[in-house]
Design a protein around this motif. Structure first.
Motif, short mmCIF file in Angstrom:
data_model
loop_
_atom_site.label_atom_id
_atom_site.label_comp_id
_atom_site.label_asym_id
_atom_site.label_seq_id
_atom_site.Cartn_x
_atom_site.Cartn_y
_atom_site.Cartn_z
N LEU A 1 -5.36 -1.60 -4.74
CA LEU A 1 -4.45 -0.54 -5.49
C LEU A 1 -5.76 0.62 -6.01
O LEU A 1 -5.01 1.81 -5.81
N ASP A 2 -7.10 0.23 -6.01
CA ASP A 2 -7.82 1.43 -6.44
C ASP A 2 -7.76 2.33 -5.38
O ASP A 2 -7.84 3.63 -5.43
N ALA A 3 -7.85 1.92 -4.14
CA ALA A 3 -8.00 2.70 -2.92
C ALA A 3 -6.62 3.65 -2.81
O ALA A 3 -6.65 4.80 -2.47
N ILE A 4 -5.57 2.89 -3.02
CA ILE A 4 -4.41 3.57 -3.02
C ILE A 4 -4.23 4.62 -3.95
O ILE A 4 -3.71 5.91 -3.76
N ALA A 5 -4.59 4.36 -5.33
CA ALA A 5 -4.58 5.31 -6.11
C ALA A 5 -5.43 6.63 -6.14
O ALA A 5 -4.84 7.82 -6.30
N LYS A 6 -6.51 6.55 -5.57
CA LYS A 6 -7.53 7.30 -5.37
C LYS A 6 -7.20 8.28 -4.14
O LYS A 6 -7.12 9.56 -4.38
N TYR B 1 1.56 -4.20 5.76
CA TYR B 1 0.88 -4.46 4.44
C TYR B 1 1.50 -3.56 3.19
O TYR B 1 1.99 -3.98 2.26
N LEU B 2 1.40 -2.39 3.70
CA LEU B 2 1.67 -1.14 2.56
C LEU B 2 3.21 -1.27 2.58
O LEU B 2 3.73 -1.29 1.06
N SER B 3 4.00 -1.49 3.53
CA SER B 3 5.50 -1.83 3.35
C SER B 3 5.89 -2.90 2.55
O SER B 3 6.78 -2.70 1.52
N GLN B 4 4.96 -4.23 2.56
CA GLN B 4 5.17 -5.30 1.67
C GLN B 4 4.91 -5.04 0.24
O GLN B 4 5.64 -5.45 -0.76
N ILE B 5 3.95 -4.26 0.07
CA ILE B 5 3.74 -3.84 -1.51
C ILE B 5 4.67 -3.14 -1.82
O ILE B 5 5.19 -3.20 -3.28
N GLU B 6 5.11 -2.02 -1.28
CA GLU B 6 6.22 -1.08 -1.93
C GLU B 6 7.64 -1.81 -2.11
O GLU B 6 8.17 -1.60 -2.67
N ASN B 7 7.79 -2.84 -1.04
CA ASN B 7 9.05 -3.73 -1.27
C ASN B 7 8.97 -4.86 -2.28
O ASN B 7 9.60 -5.52 -2.39
N GLY B 8 7.77 -4.99 -3.02
CA GLY B 8 7.69 -5.89 -3.86
C GLY B 8 7.39 -7.37 -3.24
O GLY B 8 7.38 -8.43 -4.13
N ILE B 9 7.12 -7.59 -2.02
CA ILE B 9 6.75 -8.78 -1.30
C ILE B 9 5.57 -9.09 -1.79
O ILE B 9 5.00 -10.45 -1.87
N ARG B 10 4.37 -8.41 -1.65
CA ARG B 10 3.12 -8.40 -1.97
C ARG B 10 2.58 -7.77 -3.17
O ARG B 10 3.27 -6.58 -3.22
N THR B 11 1.62 -8.43 -3.86
CA THR B 11 0.92 -7.70 -4.89
C THR B 11 -0.46 -7.17 -4.38
O THR B 11 -1.09 -8.13 -3.73
N PRO B 12 -1.04 -6.06 -4.49
CA PRO B 12 -2.18 -5.31 -3.95
C PRO B 12 -3.17 -6.21 -4.70
O PRO B 12 -2.97 -6.05 -6.11
N GLY C 1 4.84 -1.24 -6.32
CA GLY C 1 5.34 -1.01 -5.06
C GLY C 1 6.23 0.54 -5.28
O GLY C 1 6.18 1.22 -4.31
N ASN C 2 7.31 0.15 -6.11
CA ASN C 2 8.23 1.52 -6.26
C ASN C 2 7.30 2.86 -6.74
O ASN C 2 7.71 3.80 -6.21
N LYS C 3 6.46 2.57 -7.56
CA LYS C 3 5.60 3.83 -8.03
C LYS C 3 4.95 4.23 -6.90
O LYS C 3 4.69 5.39 -6.85
N ILE C 4 4.16 3.31 -6.09
CA ILE C 4 3.37 3.83 -5.00
C ILE C 4 4.21 4.56 -4.01
O ILE C 4 3.91 5.54 -3.49
N LYS C 5 5.44 4.23 -3.80
CA LYS C 5 6.35 4.76 -2.85
C LYS C 5 6.59 6.10 -3.23
O LYS C 5 6.85 7.24 -2.63
N THR C 6 7.27 6.20 -4.70
CA THR C 6 7.73 7.57 -5.09
C THR C 6 6.54 8.56 -5.24
O THR C 6 6.58 9.58 -4.57
N VAL C 7 5.21 8.03 -5.41
CA VAL C 7 4.21 8.98 -5.26
C VAL C 7 3.77 9.53 -3.68
O VAL C 7 3.49 10.44 -3.54
N ARG C 8 3.70 8.54 -3.07
CA ARG C 8 3.58 8.61 -1.61
C ARG C 8 4.38 9.88 -0.94
O ARG C 8 4.16 10.58 -0.32
N LEU C 9 5.72 9.54 -1.49
CA LEU C 9 6.71 10.49 -0.96
C LEU C 9 6.71 11.84 -1.46
O LEU C 9 6.79 12.84 -0.74
#
Length: 65
Positions: free
Chosen positions: A47-52, A31-42, A4-12
């Motif tokens: 995760l593939d869609a986010i990475a792409k 849902y994205l917020s929950q992933i970034e805050n470590g509440i949910r695991t994608p 989640g932290n990595k997604i947030k960092t790259v997103r920013l």
């Protein structure tokens, strides 16, 4: 650093808000917020869609910092 932290960092780094990124993915902003805050695991598919969209490899989001 977790996924989640990595997604947030790259997103920013890409100048995207959670809302903008979520609108381009099959997830809600909440849902994205929950992933970034470590509440949910994608799922692997999410995760593939986010990475792409962020132009990174899934492995880059998963490896330890």
């Amino acid at each position: 650093m977790n996924i989640g932290n990595k997604i947030k960092t790259v997103r920013l780094e890409n100048g995207l808000t959670q809302s903008k990124l979520a609108n381009e993915l099959p997830v809600t902003q909440g849902y994205l917020s929950q992933i970034e805050n470590g509440i949910r695991t994608p799922s692997i598919q999410t995760l593939d869609a986010i990475a792409k969209r962020l132009n990174v490899k899934v492995a880059d989001l998963m490896k330890e910092a």
